[in-house]
Design an enzyme around this catalytic site. Structure first.
Site, short mmCIF file in Angstrom:
data_model
loop_
_atom_site.label_atom_id
_atom_site.label_comp_id
_atom_site.label_asym_id
_atom_site.label_seq_id
_atom_site.Cartn_x
_atom_site.Cartn_y
_atom_site.Cartn_z
N GLU A 91 6.56 6.10 -8.97
CA GLU A 91 5.13 5.78 -8.83
C GLU A 91 4.46 6.71 -7.83
OE1 GLU A 91 4.75 1.02 -9.76
OE2 GLU A 91 4.82 1.64 -7.68
N ASN A 127 -5.27 2.21 -12.82
CA ASN A 127 -4.29 1.25 -12.30
C ASN A 127 -2.91 1.84 -12.46
OD1 ASN A 127 -3.27 -1.28 -11.32
ND2 ASN A 127 -2.70 -1.80 -13.44
N MET A 187 -3.95 -7.42 -7.31
CA MET A 187 -3.44 -8.50 -8.14
C MET A 187 -4.52 -9.37 -8.79
SD MET A 187 -0.32 -7.80 -8.03
CE MET A 187 0.55 -9.20 -8.72
N GLY A 219 -8.71 -6.06 -20.30
CA GLY A 219 -7.46 -6.78 -20.50
C GLY A 219 -6.52 -6.65 -19.31
N GLY A 243 0.80 -1.23 0.00
CA GLY A 243 0.00 0.00 0.00
C GLY A 243 0.83 1.27 0.00
N SER A 244 2.07 1.21 -0.50
CA SER A 244 2.87 2.45 -0.52
C SER A 244 2.26 3.46 -1.50
CB SER A 244 4.34 2.17 -0.84
OG SER A 244 4.50 1.72 -2.17
N HIS A 291 1.08 0.60 -12.96
CA HIS A 291 1.83 -0.59 -13.36
C HIS A 291 3.32 -0.23 -13.45
CE1 HIS A 291 2.53 -4.47 -15.18
NE2 HIS A 291 3.33 -3.86 -16.04
#
Ligand code: GRF
Length: 198
Positions: free
Chosen positions: A178, A111, A94, A147, A14-15, A113
């Site tokens: 991120e 999201n 996930m 997808g 959860g960073s 990634h």
């Protein structure tokens, strides 16, 4: 203008969730996290939520190894509507999100990634980049579609792959980016949504 209401889904530390909370605290994001959801009992993201007094619950995925059962997604979509959630942020979640949630929140599920998509979708993208001998890597925030890591890109940040990098070192370098990228991308999506031009 009212604060946007976010829901965060995560399976791990959860960073990224923390970076969203920190951006809110610094006044950089006019938003609040309405609730956190996880599929992993005891995941650190749940502890972080409870530390900040944010409601958190486990998703009904027990017994389904990598799946997010349709019934559980339908139930979550209903709950998110009741909570008045504007934007759903996957942060290290996930499992694949499918129709019931996608239909309930069109272009409202994001999201993050750890690669420069479309390169290296899927798990351990930082390791895939190293194994492929890539000279650079990075991270991507994108809209979620049906997808795996395929939706429209919102923002990316690049990092170099350095001599002597291990998967852990590269992932840590990507994660620094991120934590800047996700709040900035959320801000951008909220701005466009408010103008109705997304
Ligand atoms: C991040 O690297 C994210 O890109 C990937 O999973 C990791 C989650 O990290 N999807 P954290 O739980 O936010 O610390």
């Amino acid at each position: 203008m009212r604060k946007a209401r976010l829901a965060v889904l995560g399976s791990g530390s959860g960073s990224n969730f923390q970076s969203i909370l920190d951006a809110i605290d610094r006044g950089e994001l006019h938003a609040e996290v309405a609730a956190v959801f996880s599929d992993v009992p005891g995941a650190r993201i749940l502890q972080r939520a409870s530390l900040h007094g944010i409601p958190a619950r486990m998703l009904d995925c027990a017994g389904f190894r990598n799946k997010f059962p349709e019934e559980a997604q339908r139930k979550l979509a209903e709950e998110l509507k009741v909570l008045g959630v504007d934007l759903v942020c996957l942060a290290g979640f996930m499992r694949l999100v499918k129709k019931p949630l996608l239909d309930a929140f069109p272009r409202r599920i994001l999201n993050i990634h750890p690669s420069l998509l479309p390169r290296f979708p899927g798990v351990e993208a930082w390791k895939q980049a190293l194994d492929a001998g890539a000279a650079e890597s990075g991270c991507t925030v994108h809209f979620v579609d049906a997808g795996m890591d395929t939706g429209a890109v919102i923002r990316q940040a690049r990092v170099p792959v350095c001599p002597g990098d291990t998967p852990e070192k590269l992932h840590a370098r990507i994660q620094e980016q991120e934590h800047l990228l996700y709040p900035a991308a959320i801000r951008e999506v909220l701005r466009n949504a408010a103008l109705g031009n997304d």
